[in-house]
Write a protein that holds these residues in place. Structure first.
Motif, PDB file in Angstrom:
ATOM      1  N   VAL A  74      37.227  -8.875  30.096  1.00 31.83           N
ATOM      2  CA  VAL A  74      36.843  -8.668  28.700  1.00 31.83           C
ATOM      3  C   VAL A  74      36.348 -10.005  28.187  1.00 31.83           C
ATOM      4  O   VAL A  74      36.957 -11.041  28.441  1.00 31.83           O
ATOM      5  CB  VAL A  74      38.033  -8.170  27.853  1.00 31.83           C
ATOM      6  CG1 VAL A  74      37.647  -8.065  26.389  1.00 31.83           C
ATOM      7  CG2 VAL A  74      38.544  -6.832  28.378  1.00 31.83           C
ATOM      8  N   MET A  75      35.210  -9.978  27.482  1.00 33.68           N
ATOM      9  CA  MET A  75      34.654 -11.226  26.959  1.00 33.68           C
ATOM     10  C   MET A  75      34.116 -11.004  25.556  1.00 33.68           C
ATOM     11  O   MET A  75      33.807  -9.877  25.162  1.00 33.68           O
ATOM     12  CB  MET A  75      33.561 -11.757  27.876  1.00 33.68           C
ATOM     13  CG  MET A  75      32.348 -10.869  27.988  1.00 33.68           C
ATOM     14  SD  MET A  75      31.174 -11.495  29.183  1.00 33.68           S
ATOM     15  CE  MET A  75      31.408 -10.293  30.471  1.00 33.68           C
ATOM     16  N   ILE A  76      34.009 -12.087  24.815  1.00 27.94           N
ATOM     17  CA  ILE A  76      33.430 -12.055  23.482  1.00 27.94           C
ATOM     18  C   ILE A  76      31.978 -12.504  23.605  1.00 27.94           C
ATOM     19  O   ILE A  76      31.681 -13.503  24.251  1.00 27.94           O
ATOM     20  CB  ILE A  76      34.213 -12.967  22.525  1.00 27.94           C
ATOM     21  CG1 ILE A  76      35.644 -12.463  22.386  1.00 27.94           C
ATOM     22  CG2 ILE A  76      33.520 -13.034  21.163  1.00 27.94           C
ATOM     23  CD1 ILE A  76      36.549 -13.373  21.614  1.00 27.94           C
ATOM     24  N   VAL A  77      31.089 -11.731  22.987  1.00 31.73           N
ATOM     25  CA  VAL A  77      29.657 -12.040  23.018  1.00 31.73           C
ATOM     26  C   VAL A  77      29.098 -11.953  21.598  1.00 31.73           C
ATOM     27  O   VAL A  77      29.687 -11.324  20.724  1.00 31.73           O
ATOM     28  CB  VAL A  77      28.875 -11.090  23.963  1.00 31.73           C
ATOM     29  CG1 VAL A  77      29.318 -11.250  25.397  1.00 31.73           C
ATOM     30  CG2 VAL A  77      29.001  -9.647  23.522  1.00 31.73           C
ATOM     31  N   ILE A  78      27.954 -12.595  21.398  1.00 35.45           N
ATOM     32  CA  ILE A  78      27.257 -12.561  20.116  1.00 35.45           C
ATOM     33  C   ILE A  78      26.012 -11.697  20.271  1.00 35.45           C
ATOM     34  O   ILE A  78      25.265 -11.829  21.240  1.00 35.45           O
ATOM     35  CB  ILE A  78      26.819 -13.977  19.679  1.00 35.45           C
ATOM     36  CG1 ILE A  78      27.996 -14.929  19.624  1.00 35.45           C
ATOM     37  CG2 ILE A  78      26.055 -13.937  18.362  1.00 35.45           C
ATOM     38  CD1 ILE A  78      28.907 -14.742  18.458  1.00 35.45           C
ATOM     39  N   CYS A  79      25.801 -10.827  19.304  1.00 38.76           N
ATOM     40  CA  CYS A  79      24.629  -9.952  19.301  1.00 38.76           C
ATOM     41  C   CYS A  79      23.806 -10.281  18.058  1.00 38.76           C
ATOM     42  O   CYS A  79      24.193  -9.951  16.935  1.00 38.76           O
ATOM     43  CB  CYS A  79      25.076  -8.493  19.288  1.00 38.76           C
ATOM     44  SG  CYS A  79      23.745  -7.307  19.471  1.00 38.76           S
ATOM     45  N   PHE A  80      22.664 -10.948  18.269  1.00 38.98           N
ATOM     46  CA  PHE A  80      21.796 -11.310  17.156  1.00 38.98           C
ATOM     47  C   PHE A  80      20.851 -10.162  16.812  1.00 38.98           C
ATOM     48  O   PHE A  80      20.974  -9.058  17.336  1.00 38.98           O
ATOM     49  CB  PHE A  80      21.043 -12.603  17.469  1.00 38.98           C
ATOM     50  CG  PHE A  80      21.909 -13.831  17.351  1.00 38.98           C
ATOM     51  CD1 PHE A  80      22.315 -14.309  16.113  1.00 38.98           C
ATOM     52  CD2 PHE A  80      22.342 -14.501  18.482  1.00 38.98           C
ATOM     53  CE1 PHE A  80      23.116 -15.432  15.995  1.00 38.98           C
ATOM     54  CE2 PHE A  80      23.147 -15.619  18.383  1.00 38.98           C
ATOM     55  CZ  PHE A  80      23.535 -16.094  17.137  1.00 38.98           C
ATOM     56  N   ASP A  81      19.909 -10.410  15.953  1.00 39.16           N
ATOM     57  CA  ASP A  81      19.152  -9.391  15.240  1.00 39.16           C
ATOM     58  C   ASP A  81      18.462  -8.341  16.104  1.00 39.16           C
ATOM     59  O   ASP A  81      18.655  -7.150  15.903  1.00 39.16           O
ATOM     60  CB  ASP A  81      18.124 -10.074  14.332  1.00 39.16           C
ATOM     61  CG  ASP A  81      17.710  -9.194  13.182  1.00 39.16           C
ATOM     62  OD1 ASP A  81      18.605  -8.673  12.490  1.00 39.16           O
ATOM     63  OD2 ASP A  81      16.499  -9.024  12.976  1.00 39.16           O
ATOM     64  N   LYS A  82      17.638  -8.732  17.055  1.00 39.52           N
ATOM     65  CA  LYS A  82      16.840  -7.748  17.806  1.00 39.52           C
ATOM     66  C   LYS A  82      17.713  -6.756  18.583  1.00 39.52           C
ATOM     67  O   LYS A  82      17.550  -5.541  18.430  1.00 39.52           O
ATOM     68  CB  LYS A  82      15.849  -8.457  18.729  1.00 39.52           C
ATOM     69  CG  LYS A  82      14.886  -7.519  19.404  1.00 39.52           C
ATOM     70  CD  LYS A  82      13.877  -8.268  20.251  1.00 39.52           C
ATOM     71  CE  LYS A  82      12.976  -7.318  21.004  1.00 39.52           C
ATOM     72  NZ  LYS A  82      12.071  -8.035  21.898  1.00 39.52           N
ATOM     73  N   PRO A  83      18.651  -7.201  19.426  1.00 30.15           N
ATOM     74  CA  PRO A  83      19.490  -6.211  20.111  1.00 30.15           C
ATOM     75  C   PRO A  83      20.446  -5.480  19.160  1.00 30.15           C
ATOM     76  O   PRO A  83      20.780  -4.320  19.395  1.00 30.15           O
ATOM     77  CB  PRO A  83      20.248  -7.030  21.157  1.00 30.15           C
ATOM     78  CG  PRO A  83      20.116  -8.449  20.746  1.00 30.15           C
ATOM     79  CD  PRO A  83      18.896  -8.558  19.916  1.00 30.15           C
ATOM     80  N   ALA A  84      20.848  -6.126  18.067  1.00 28.89           N
ATOM     81  CA  ALA A  84      21.741  -5.464  17.118  1.00 28.89           C
ATOM     82  C   ALA A  84      21.063  -4.276  16.442  1.00 28.89           C
ATOM     83  O   ALA A  84      21.708  -3.277  16.121  1.00 28.89           O
ATOM     84  CB  ALA A  84      22.239  -6.462  16.078  1.00 28.89           C
ATOM     85  N   LYS A  85      19.756  -4.378  16.242  1.00 30.29           N
ATOM     86  CA  LYS A  85      19.023  -3.260  15.640  1.00 30.29           C
ATOM     87  C   LYS A  85      19.036  -2.032  16.545  1.00 30.29           C
ATOM     88  O   LYS A  85      18.962  -0.906  16.063  1.00 30.29           O
ATOM     89  CB  LYS A  85      17.593  -3.673  15.314  1.00 30.29           C
ATOM     90  CG  LYS A  85      17.504  -4.579  14.104  1.00 30.29           C
ATOM     91  CD  LYS A  85      16.064  -4.979  13.838  1.00 30.29           C
ATOM     92  CE  LYS A  85      15.972  -5.924  12.661  1.00 30.29           C
ATOM     93  NZ  LYS A  85      14.605  -6.425  12.454  1.00 30.29           N
ATOM     94  N   VAL A  86      19.142  -2.234  17.859  1.00 28.03           N
ATOM     95  CA  VAL A  86      19.275  -1.096  18.782  1.00 28.03           C
ATOM     96  C   VAL A  86      20.596  -0.371  18.500  1.00 28.03           C
ATOM     97  O   VAL A  86      20.633   0.860  18.447  1.00 28.03           O
ATOM     98  CB  VAL A  86      19.226  -1.568  20.252  1.00 28.03           C
ATOM     99  CG1 VAL A  86      19.558  -0.434  21.212  1.00 28.03           C
ATOM    100  CG2 VAL A  86      17.858  -2.162  20.576  1.00 28.03           C
ATOM    101  N   LEU A  87      21.657  -1.129  18.298  1.00 29.71           N
ATOM    102  CA  LEU A  87      22.966  -0.541  18.010  1.00 29.71           C
ATOM    103  C   LEU A  87      23.011   0.100  16.627  1.00 29.71           C
ATOM    104  O   LEU A  87      23.520   1.202  16.457  1.00 29.71           O
ATOM    105  CB  LEU A  87      24.064  -1.604  18.070  1.00 29.71           C
ATOM    106  CG  LEU A  87      24.366  -2.253  19.397  1.00 29.71           C
ATOM    107  CD1 LEU A  87      25.404  -3.346  19.211  1.00 29.71           C
ATOM    108  CD2 LEU A  87      24.852  -1.222  20.392  1.00 29.71           C
ATOM    109  N   MET A  88      22.505  -0.618  15.645  1.00 33.61           N
ATOM    110  CA  MET A  88      22.672  -0.207  14.256  1.00 33.61           C
ATOM    111  C   MET A  88      21.599   0.758  13.767  1.00 33.61           C
ATOM    112  O   MET A  88      21.849   1.560  12.884  1.00 33.61           O
ATOM    113  CB  MET A  88      22.710  -1.439  13.352  1.00 33.61           C
ATOM    114  CG  MET A  88      23.844  -2.375  13.680  1.00 33.61           C
ATOM    115  SD  MET A  88      25.418  -1.494  13.621  1.00 33.61           S
ATOM    116  CE  MET A  88      26.547  -2.803  13.915  1.00 33.61           C
TER     117      MET A  88
END
Length: 158
Positions: A74-88
Protein backbone atom coordinates in the motif's frame (compact mmCIF):
# COMPACT_ATOMS: atom_id res chain seq x y z
CA UNK A 1 7.80 5.20 -20.80
CA UNK A 2 10.59 6.85 -18.86
CA UNK A 3 12.71 4.70 -16.60
CA UNK A 4 11.44 6.73 -13.63
CA UNK A 5 7.89 5.42 -14.31
CA UNK A 6 6.21 2.55 -12.49
CA UNK A 7 3.24 0.77 -14.07
CA UNK A 8 0.67 -0.77 -11.74
CA UNK A 9 -1.49 -3.03 -13.93
CA UNK A 10 -3.95 -3.77 -11.09
CA UNK A 11 -4.40 -1.53 -8.10
CA UNK A 12 -7.20 -0.40 -5.87
CA UNK A 13 -7.89 2.91 -4.18
CA UNK A 14 -7.95 2.31 -0.43
CA UNK A 15 -8.66 5.88 0.68
CA UNK A 16 -8.75 9.50 -0.45
CA UNK A 17 -8.01 12.51 1.74
CA UNK A 18 -11.05 14.70 1.15
CA UNK A 19 -9.90 17.56 3.38
CA UNK A 20 -7.74 19.34 0.82
CA UNK A 21 -8.44 18.23 -2.75
CA UNK A 22 -7.44 21.30 -4.77
CA UNK A 23 -5.47 24.53 -4.91
CA UNK A 24 -5.59 27.78 -6.90
CA UNK A 25 -3.43 28.57 -9.92
CA UNK A 26 -3.21 31.45 -12.38
CA UNK A 27 -5.51 30.69 -15.30
CA UNK A 28 -2.88 32.07 -17.66
CA UNK A 29 0.43 30.45 -16.61
CA UNK A 30 -0.80 27.94 -13.97
CA UNK A 31 1.56 29.33 -11.36
CA UNK A 32 0.44 28.58 -7.79
CA UNK A 33 -1.48 31.45 -6.17
CA UNK A 34 -1.90 32.17 -2.46
CA UNK A 35 -4.96 30.72 -0.79
CA UNK A 36 -8.03 32.94 -1.13
CA UNK A 37 -8.75 32.49 2.58
CA UNK A 38 -5.70 34.68 3.26
CA UNK A 39 -7.71 37.74 2.19
CA UNK A 40 -7.10 37.54 -1.55
CA UNK A 41 -10.03 38.18 -3.86
CA UNK A 42 -11.26 36.07 -6.76
CA UNK A 43 -9.43 38.50 -9.07
CA UNK A 44 -5.84 37.88 -8.09
CA UNK A 45 -2.72 39.29 -9.63
CA UNK A 46 -0.15 36.71 -10.71
CA UNK A 47 3.35 37.95 -9.97
CA UNK A 48 4.81 35.23 -12.20
CA UNK A 49 3.22 36.35 -15.47
CA UNK A 50 1.68 39.71 -14.43
CA UNK A 51 -1.77 38.50 -15.51
CA UNK A 52 -4.26 40.96 -14.00
CA UNK A 53 -7.57 41.37 -15.79
CA UNK A 54 -11.18 41.87 -14.77
CA UNK A 55 -11.97 38.25 -15.62
CA UNK A 56 -11.27 35.61 -12.99
CA UNK A 57 -7.50 35.23 -13.00
CA UNK A 58 -7.47 31.99 -11.08
CA UNK A 59 -8.86 28.51 -11.24
CA UNK A 60 -8.75 25.47 -9.02
CA UNK A 61 -6.82 22.36 -9.99
CA UNK A 62 -6.85 18.95 -8.35
CA UNK A 63 -4.30 17.60 -5.93
CA UNK A 64 -5.72 14.36 -4.56
CA UNK A 65 -3.87 12.41 -1.91
CA UNK A 66 -4.72 8.73 -2.42
CA UNK A 67 -3.77 5.50 -0.70
CA UNK A 68 -3.38 2.83 -3.37
CA UNK A 69 -3.00 -0.92 -2.82
CA UNK A 70 -1.33 -3.41 -5.14
CA UNK A 71 -0.91 -7.13 -4.53
CA UNK A 72 2.38 -6.37 -2.73
CA UNK A 73 2.01 -3.09 -0.88
CA UNK A 74 0.00 0.00 0.00
CA UNK A 75 1.41 3.39 -0.93
CA UNK A 76 0.40 7.03 -0.87
CA UNK A 77 0.35 8.79 -4.24
CA UNK A 78 -0.57 12.25 -5.51
CA UNK A 79 -3.08 12.67 -8.32
CA UNK A 80 -2.87 16.07 -10.01
CA UNK A 81 -5.35 17.70 -12.36
CA UNK A 82 -5.31 15.72 -15.63
CA UNK A 83 -5.58 12.17 -14.20
CA UNK A 84 -7.89 13.42 -11.42
CA UNK A 85 -10.38 14.59 -14.03
CA UNK A 86 -10.63 10.96 -15.21
CA UNK A 87 -11.70 9.97 -11.68
CA UNK A 88 -13.91 12.95 -10.95
CA UNK A 89 -15.42 13.67 -14.37
CA UNK A 90 -15.34 17.44 -13.89
CA UNK A 91 -12.98 20.31 -13.14
CA UNK A 92 -11.85 21.05 -9.60
CA UNK A 93 -13.85 24.30 -9.74
CA UNK A 94 -17.02 22.35 -10.56
CA UNK A 95 -16.46 19.87 -7.74
CA UNK A 96 -15.66 22.72 -5.34
CA UNK A 97 -18.93 24.47 -6.24
CA UNK A 98 -20.86 21.19 -5.94
CA UNK A 99 -19.33 20.52 -2.52
CA UNK A 100 -20.24 24.03 -1.33
CA UNK A 101 -23.89 23.29 -2.16
CA UNK A 102 -23.64 19.73 -0.77
CA UNK A 103 -21.34 19.79 2.28
CA UNK A 104 -20.69 16.05 2.53
CA UNK A 105 -20.03 15.50 -1.18
CA UNK A 106 -16.25 15.20 -0.76
CA UNK A 107 -16.59 12.50 1.89
CA UNK A 108 -19.06 10.69 -0.38
CA UNK A 109 -16.51 10.98 -3.21
CA UNK A 110 -13.87 9.29 -1.07
CA UNK A 111 -16.25 6.47 -0.13
CA UNK A 112 -17.24 5.97 -3.79
CA UNK A 113 -13.60 5.62 -4.89
CA UNK A 114 -12.71 3.12 -2.15
CA UNK A 115 -12.20 -0.30 -3.69
CA UNK A 116 -12.32 0.91 -7.29
CA UNK A 117 -9.77 -0.89 -9.49
CA UNK A 118 -7.45 0.96 -11.88
CA UNK A 119 -4.37 0.63 -13.98
CA UNK A 120 -1.94 3.42 -13.10
CA UNK A 121 1.36 4.72 -14.33
CA UNK A 122 3.26 6.42 -11.52
CA UNK A 123 6.11 8.85 -11.94
CA UNK A 124 8.73 9.84 -9.40
CA UNK A 125 8.46 13.50 -8.40
CA UNK A 126 10.76 15.92 -10.17
CA UNK A 127 11.27 17.92 -7.00
CA UNK A 128 13.82 16.45 -4.63
CA UNK A 129 11.74 17.50 -1.62
CA UNK A 130 8.54 15.68 -2.64
CA UNK A 131 7.66 12.46 -0.80
CA UNK A 132 5.06 10.72 -2.94
CA UNK A 133 4.96 9.40 -6.48
CA UNK A 134 2.60 11.13 -8.94
CA UNK A 135 -0.10 9.46 -10.99
CA UNK A 136 0.85 10.09 -14.61
CA UNK A 137 -2.11 8.22 -16.10
CA UNK A 138 -5.04 6.26 -14.77
CA UNK A 139 -7.46 3.87 -16.48
CA UNK A 140 -10.53 2.41 -14.74
CA UNK A 141 -10.62 -1.39 -14.98
CA UNK A 142 -14.37 -1.78 -14.37
CA UNK A 143 -16.40 -1.56 -17.58
CA UNK A 144 -19.23 0.07 -15.62
CA UNK A 145 -17.09 2.75 -13.95
CA UNK A 146 -18.65 6.20 -13.88
CA UNK A 147 -16.87 9.36 -12.77
CA UNK A 148 -17.47 10.58 -9.23
CA UNK A 149 -19.54 13.61 -10.28
CA UNK A 150 -22.14 11.33 -11.90
CA UNK A 151 -22.42 9.35 -8.66
CA UNK A 152 -22.72 12.56 -6.63
CA UNK A 153 -25.43 13.97 -8.88
CA UNK A 154 -27.48 10.79 -8.44
CA UNK A 155 -26.83 10.74 -4.69
CA UNK A 156 -27.89 14.37 -4.23
CA UNK A 157 -30.50 14.24 -7.01
CA UNK A 158 -29.23 17.32 -8.80
Amino acid sequence: MAKRDLTLPFCSIVAMDSSNFCYRVCSNCEGILPDKSNGFSEFQHCSRCSFNQRTPASKRVYKLLLSVATDKRVMIVICFDKPAKVLMGCSADELFDFSCANPFALEASARFLEGQMFQMVLRKPQSGNAQHMRIDSIVPLASNFHPVIEYLKKLYRT
